[in-house]
Design a protein around this motif. Structure first.
Motif, short mmCIF file in Angstrom:
data_model
loop_
_atom_site.label_atom_id
_atom_site.label_comp_id
_atom_site.label_asym_id
_atom_site.label_seq_id
_atom_site.Cartn_x
_atom_site.Cartn_y
_atom_site.Cartn_z
N ARG A 1 0.82 -1.20 0.00
CA ARG A 1 0.00 0.00 0.00
C ARG A 1 0.86 1.26 0.00
O ARG A 1 0.57 2.24 -0.69
N THR A 2 1.94 1.26 0.77
CA THR A 2 2.82 2.43 0.82
C THR A 2 3.45 2.69 -0.54
O THR A 2 3.49 3.84 -1.01
N THR B 1 0.87 4.13 -2.91
CA THR B 1 0.56 5.53 -2.59
C THR B 1 1.62 6.46 -3.13
O THR B 1 1.32 7.49 -3.75
N GLN C 1 1.68 9.39 -6.36
CA GLN C 1 2.16 10.76 -6.20
C GLN C 1 3.31 11.08 -7.15
O GLN C 1 3.88 12.17 -7.09
#
Length: 323
Positions: A93-94, A97, A101
């Motif tokens: 998930r990190t 994310t 970006q």
């Protein structure tokens, strides 16, 4: 003679130090994810995951913007959050994310070959890197440490249960909710309540024991029966990544009022109250007064934490200014 146990933090420190002065280590990590030849720009330890508890063991940023988030394992299983989310999913998930970006981010599982071969979660990471692939890049004591970790992974640690220690921990766990209901211990991590001789620490559930502050690092809280690395047993609240500022932060009167002081503990800052030593090889019933004194100190720490947000926030600003 049994060899001293090697912990993942030992290997974290080994690789972080090497990444900061040896470009071949950074290049070896990059080989698994990209063909670029960028240099390491920044290395951090224990950075926070996005939207979850837990931290990234080694966080590398390269000169071209590539970012590698490394989970280091020797022989331990993956930790799980309260909602049942394991470490591999947190990394996934990190990474997603940061990619959303615009960051060129990857997750890497670093471990001995035997661990990588047996792990069912390797596919969750973007790449895997074996200890063995780095072995030839280290020399001297560093190579010996990495070699010992490889050998340790082949014979996982299984603590020998100690009856006296197990009985002491059980009695302590029954005593706390009965006499100190404001304090909540973490669940016992061992099956059947087994405890090896070396178990000497009780961990508190900070989500149920301490007020939460969104702008303060998530604390941990523990009580040690005795500590071979300190002059006294103690109960303490630990703030990650603030350890090196222990000498510069303001020693507030509120600390001395409860018998507490600040102490560096690795990379963390400890807010510490010394407590009586407890002997896990002796009967709990013979140490009730000492146990009570230690838990009363824990209550003082709990109250201090709830009443001193302004001080904690000022410490946080000081840390940010000097980081």
């Amino acid at each position: 003679m049994q060899q001293p146990r090697i912990y993942e933090r030992d290997i974290d420190r080994l690789f972080i130090a090497a990444l900061r002065h040896d470009p071949t280590i950074g290049a070896e990590f990059l080989k698994g994810v990209t063909s670029t030849s960028a240099l390491v720009k920044r290395v951090k330890a224990q950075t926070r995951h996005v939207g979850s508890s837990g931290t990234i063991d080694i966080d590398i940023t390269y000169s071209d913007g590539t970012r590698l988030m490394i989970e280091n394992k020797i022989d331990a299983g993956y930790s799980i959050t309260r909602i049942g989310e394991g470490q591999p999913k947190r990394y996934r998930r990190t990474v997603e994310t940061y990619r959303a970006q615009g960051s060129n981010a990857y997750s890497v599982l670093l471990a001995p070959t035997v661990y990588l071969a047996s792990s069912r979660a390797t596919d969750t990471f973007d790449a895997c890197a074996s200890y063995e692939s780095f072995l030839g890049l280290f020399g001297g004591d560093d190579r010996a440490l990495l070699s010992a970790a490889i050998e340790q992974a082949k014979t996982p640690y299984e603590p020998e249960p100690n009856v006296s220690t197990g009985a002491f921990f059980l009695d302590y766990r029954q005593f706390v909710p009965d006499r100190f209901p404001a304090l909540t211990l973490k669940p016992d991590p061992n099956a059947n309540g087994d405890r090896p001789t070396g178990s000497r620490t009780f961990y508190f559930d900070t989500r149920k024991t301490l007020v939460r502050y969104t702008d303060i690092p998530s604390p941990s809280m523990s009580l040690q029966c005795w500590d071979s690395n300190a002059p006294s047993a103690s109960v303490k609240i630990m703030l990650p990544r603030w350890g090196r500022f222990a000498q510069s932060l303001r020693q507030d009167e509120s600390l001395s009022d409860i018998g507490a002081y600040l102490r560096q503990a690795g990379q963390s800052l400890g807010v510490v109250i010394d407590t009586p030593r407890l002997e896990t090889q002796q009967l709990f019933s013979d140490q009730v007064l000492e146990v009570t004194e230690g838990l009363e100190a824990a209550l003082r720490l709990q109250s201090w934490w709830a009443e001193n947000y302004n001080l904690l926030s000022a410490w946080g600003r000081s840390v940010s200014e000097h980081s």
